[in-house]
Design an enzyme around this catalytic site. Sequence first.
Site, mmCIF file in Angstrom:
data_model
loop_
_atom_site.group_PDB
_atom_site.id
_atom_site.type_symbol
_atom_site.label_atom_id
_atom_site.label_comp_id
_atom_site.label_asym_id
_atom_site.label_seq_id
_atom_site.Cartn_x
_atom_site.Cartn_y
_atom_site.Cartn_z
ATOM 1 N N ASP A 1 -5.179 54.142 -7.189
ATOM 2 C CA ASP A 1 -6.032 55.072 -6.448
ATOM 3 C C ASP A 1 -5.665 55.088 -4.968
ATOM 4 O O ASP A 1 -5.805 56.112 -4.297
ATOM 5 C CB ASP A 1 -7.505 54.655 -6.567
ATOM 6 C CG ASP A 1 -8.178 55.280 -7.778
ATOM 7 O OD1 ASP A 1 -7.552 56.105 -8.446
ATOM 8 O OD2 ASP A 1 -9.346 54.929 -8.048
ATOM 9 N N GLU B 1 -7.401 60.542 -17.972
ATOM 10 C CA GLU B 1 -6.737 60.632 -16.665
ATOM 11 C C GLU B 1 -6.058 59.287 -16.354
ATOM 12 O O GLU B 1 -4.895 59.244 -15.990
ATOM 13 C CB GLU B 1 -7.791 60.956 -15.592
ATOM 14 C CG GLU B 1 -7.203 61.014 -14.200
ATOM 15 C CD GLU B 1 -8.253 60.989 -13.092
ATOM 16 O OE1 GLU B 1 -9.443 60.692 -13.364
ATOM 17 O OE2 GLU B 1 -7.875 61.246 -11.937
ATOM 18 N N GLN C 1 -14.432 53.857 -11.685
ATOM 19 C CA GLN C 1 -14.390 55.309 -11.891
ATOM 20 C C GLN C 1 -15.799 55.885 -12.040
ATOM 21 O O GLN C 1 -16.065 57.010 -11.608
ATOM 22 C CB GLN C 1 -13.531 55.667 -13.100
ATOM 23 C CG GLN C 1 -12.058 55.339 -12.897
ATOM 24 C CD GLN C 1 -11.528 55.779 -11.537
ATOM 25 O OE1 GLN C 1 -11.424 56.960 -11.242
ATOM 26 N NE2 GLN C 1 -11.199 54.811 -10.682
HETATM 27 N N1 LIG Z 1 -8.870 63.970 -10.974
HETATM 28 C C1 LIG Z 1 -8.488 63.515 -9.807
HETATM 29 O O1 LIG Z 1 -7.292 63.412 -9.541
HETATM 30 C C2 LIG Z 1 -9.517 63.145 -8.771
HETATM 31 C C3 LIG Z 1 -9.116 62.509 -7.571
HETATM 32 C C4 LIG Z 1 -10.094 62.239 -6.612
HETATM 33 C C5 LIG Z 1 -11.417 62.619 -6.836
HETATM 34 N N2 LIG Z 1 -11.750 63.220 -8.009
HETATM 35 C C6 LIG Z 1 -13.108 63.704 -8.277
HETATM 36 O O2 LIG Z 1 -13.422 64.609 -7.227
HETATM 37 C C7 LIG Z 1 -14.826 64.752 -7.197
HETATM 38 C C8 LIG Z 1 -15.297 64.821 -5.774
HETATM 39 O O3 LIG Z 1 -16.572 65.384 -5.830
HETATM 40 P P1 LIG Z 1 -17.537 65.479 -4.602
HETATM 41 O O4 LIG Z 1 -18.755 66.196 -5.085
HETATM 42 O O5 LIG Z 1 -17.701 64.153 -3.977
HETATM 43 O O6 LIG Z 1 -16.767 66.352 -3.538
HETATM 44 P P2 LIG Z 1 -16.138 67.829 -3.568
HETATM 45 O O7 LIG Z 1 -15.555 67.991 -2.226
HETATM 46 O O8 LIG Z 1 -15.295 68.023 -4.743
HETATM 47 O O9 LIG Z 1 -17.368 68.810 -3.707
HETATM 48 C C9 LIG Z 1 -18.295 68.963 -2.683
HETATM 49 C C10 LIG Z 1 -18.660 70.410 -2.574
HETATM 50 O O10 LIG Z 1 -19.189 70.872 -3.823
HETATM 51 C C11 LIG Z 1 -20.008 71.982 -3.565
HETATM 52 N N3 LIG Z 1 -21.261 71.860 -4.335
HETATM 53 C C12 LIG Z 1 -22.001 70.763 -4.524
HETATM 54 N N4 LIG Z 1 -23.111 71.076 -5.236
HETATM 55 C C13 LIG Z 1 -23.054 72.415 -5.492
HETATM 56 C C14 LIG Z 1 -23.888 73.337 -6.183
HETATM 57 N N5 LIG Z 1 -25.023 72.938 -6.761
HETATM 58 N N6 LIG Z 1 -23.504 74.623 -6.253
HETATM 59 C C15 LIG Z 1 -22.346 75.037 -5.687
HETATM 60 N N7 LIG Z 1 -21.530 74.202 -5.008
HETATM 61 C C16 LIG Z 1 -21.873 72.910 -4.913
HETATM 62 C C17 LIG Z 1 -20.318 72.003 -2.093
HETATM 63 O O11 LIG Z 1 -19.674 73.090 -1.533
HETATM 64 C C18 LIG Z 1 -19.706 70.718 -1.545
HETATM 65 O O12 LIG Z 1 -19.119 70.910 -0.285
HETATM 66 C C19 LIG Z 1 -15.403 63.610 -8.004
HETATM 67 O O13 LIG Z 1 -15.878 64.126 -9.219
HETATM 68 C C20 LIG Z 1 -14.206 62.703 -8.230
HETATM 69 O O14 LIG Z 1 -14.331 61.995 -9.432
HETATM 70 C C21 LIG Z 1 -10.825 63.511 -8.959
HETATM 71 N N1 LIG Z 2 -9.912 57.674 -8.893
HETATM 72 C C1 LIG Z 2 -9.710 58.929 -8.206
HETATM 73 C C2 LIG Z 2 -8.927 59.841 -9.135
HETATM 74 O O1 LIG Z 2 -9.632 60.134 -10.269
HETATM 75 C C3 LIG Z 2 -8.995 58.787 -6.891
HETATM 76 C C4 LIG Z 2 -9.670 57.987 -5.839
HETATM 77 C C5 LIG Z 2 -9.763 58.250 -4.499
HETATM 78 N N2 LIG Z 2 -10.413 57.225 -3.941
HETATM 79 C C6 LIG Z 2 -10.711 56.373 -4.837
HETATM 80 N N3 LIG Z 2 -10.273 56.826 -6.020
HETATM 81 ZN ZN LIG Z 3 -11.038 56.181 -7.890
#
Ligand SMILES: NC(=O)c1ccc[n+]([C@@H]2O[C@H](COP(=O)([O-])OP(=O)(O)OC[C@H]3O[C@@H](n4cnc5c(N)ncnc54)[C@H](O)[C@@H]3O)[C@@H](O)[C@H]2O)c1
Ligand SMILES: N[C@H](CO)Cc1c[nH]c[nH+]1
Ligand SMILES: [Zn+2]
Length: 432
Positions: free
Chosen positions: A357, A323, A256
């Site tokens: 996941d 979570e 994570q």
């Molecule tokens: N809780 C859940 O169920 C779950 C599941 C999968 C992933 N996640 C989380 O999702 C997140 C994915 O994040 P990511 O960043 O890889 O992708 P993301 O797609 O969520 O965000 C990317 C976007 O964020 C925006 N961004 C980035 N920096 C910025 C700034 N300074 N100002 C304004 N906008 C900005 C941009 O538009 C970019 O396209 C991770 O934190 C991961 O842990 C959570």
């Molecule tokens: N752990 C994430 C949810 O918090 C989901 C994910 C996508 N790919 C790998 N992990």
């Molecule tokens: Zn994950």
Amino acid sequence: MKIYSYRDLSQQKIEEICSRQIADDNLVETRVKDIIATVKTEGDTALLTFASQFDKVNLERLYIGKEELETLAKAIPQSVKNAIDIAYQNIYKFHEAQLQTEAKIETMPGVNCWREARAIERVGLYIPGGTAVLPSTFLMLGIPAKIAGCNEIVVCSPPQNDGKVNTYLAYVATLLGIEKIYLVGGAQAVAAMAYGTATLPKVSKIFGPGNRYVTEAKKQVQNIVAIDIPAGPSEVLVIADETADPNFVAADLLAQAEHGTDSQAILVSTSQTMINATLAAIEQQLANLPRKDIATEAIANSYAVLAETLEEAMIFSNAYAPEHLILATENFEKLIPSIVNAGSVFLGNLTPESAGDYASGTNHTLPTSGFAKAFSGVSVDTFLKKITFQHLSQQGLTNIGQTVENLAEAEGLQAHKNAITIRLAKIKNPSI
Ligand SMILES: NC(=O)c1ccc[n+]([C@@H]2O[C@H](COP(=O)([O-])OP(=O)(O)OC[C@H]3O[C@@H](n4cnc5c(N)ncnc54)[C@H](O)[C@@H]3O)[C@@H](O)[C@H]2O)c1
Ligand SMILES: N[C@H](CO)Cc1c[nH]c[nH+]1
Ligand SMILES: [Zn+2]
């Protein structure tokens, strides 16, 4: 990773730890407000500008259509295709079982009440793609949307720097029968799905996880559109006793932590020896991770808690409401009844969170930041509305009439009372 002793933690410190507050939260809130306002007034032009600013790509079009998705999908390696196919089947099986017809209930003779589910007609799915492309999230949202029967599924994901989408996302789109992926990420994607633009349709409910910008944007648009759940940066809490394997625990914490620098990986253990061994294993495993820098920062912001007993560990876990909760103990059975707040639970030493996941079948879109105290993870239900129905026969109206009249009278609502009284009068005297 800081180490605390549970017994030494004040209530205030526990609340501070559980709040997951980050120093620049206010800055994120202000930036997101600006982004939403700009999309609302400038529409597609704003989306193109933000793609250039945040995703470093000058887009010619805001979406990839069916034919191009099919071509992109052909490029994926057979091993990944097979893995996606197996994950698809397991997720489908688990979610399909959630479709249940509810019984009609006769609350009084002749008074029948029941609920029927109807799919939300137009939904918006956000598939994260800033630091890692997540085809697994596309499966986790697209499969329940299809099972629920949603008519129109709008999909947004940040563009790659070639102005396209990742081939794995394209393959999942073909599996789900989705004909278009909008190349829009971040808060601007949420704003576009909430307000609609010339190209991107407004939806009734927005689904999907994302970073702090995405999660804050979902929070801010809730006055005009429904959202699934607050599903922000990933987090895991592992409860480990002396029966756990520190290498496994370290691997689960790092799984994570590698999601983002703001992810949280919490270890709660009844054994100081286990904590020390896990910290050493983390150091060792970190060295080989491609996303070492991200995971190192997330681990530095995380902590371990030494508890006296597993019951005490569970009290802390319920306060934190993770979570993901992993019970890394052979004694997990006896802890299950005391789990009150958690998004998804992983039992024993051979159940890594990664299984959920990707492929075991449960949904990985789960509530973060303590929202597991009130929200469930995404399911088929999240894509449905339950409409209540009722039918009163002549016997039913006669049985319930007086009760409704009395209550309407008590509330001073005469028209409500009349709606019953005139019907009862007609039953008594059909000629009036
Ligand atoms: N809780 C859940 O169920 C779950 C599941 C999968 C992933 N996640 C989380 O999702 C997140 C994915 O994040 P990511 O960043 O890889 O992708 P993301 O797609 O969520 O965000 C990317 C976007 O964020 C925006 N961004 C980035 N920096 C910025 C700034 N300074 N100002 C304004 N906008 C900005 C941009 O538009 C970019 O396209 C991770 O934190 C991961 O842990 C959570
Ligand atoms: N752990 C994430 C949810 O918090 C989901 C994910 C996508 N790919 C790998 N992990
Ligand atoms: Zn994950």
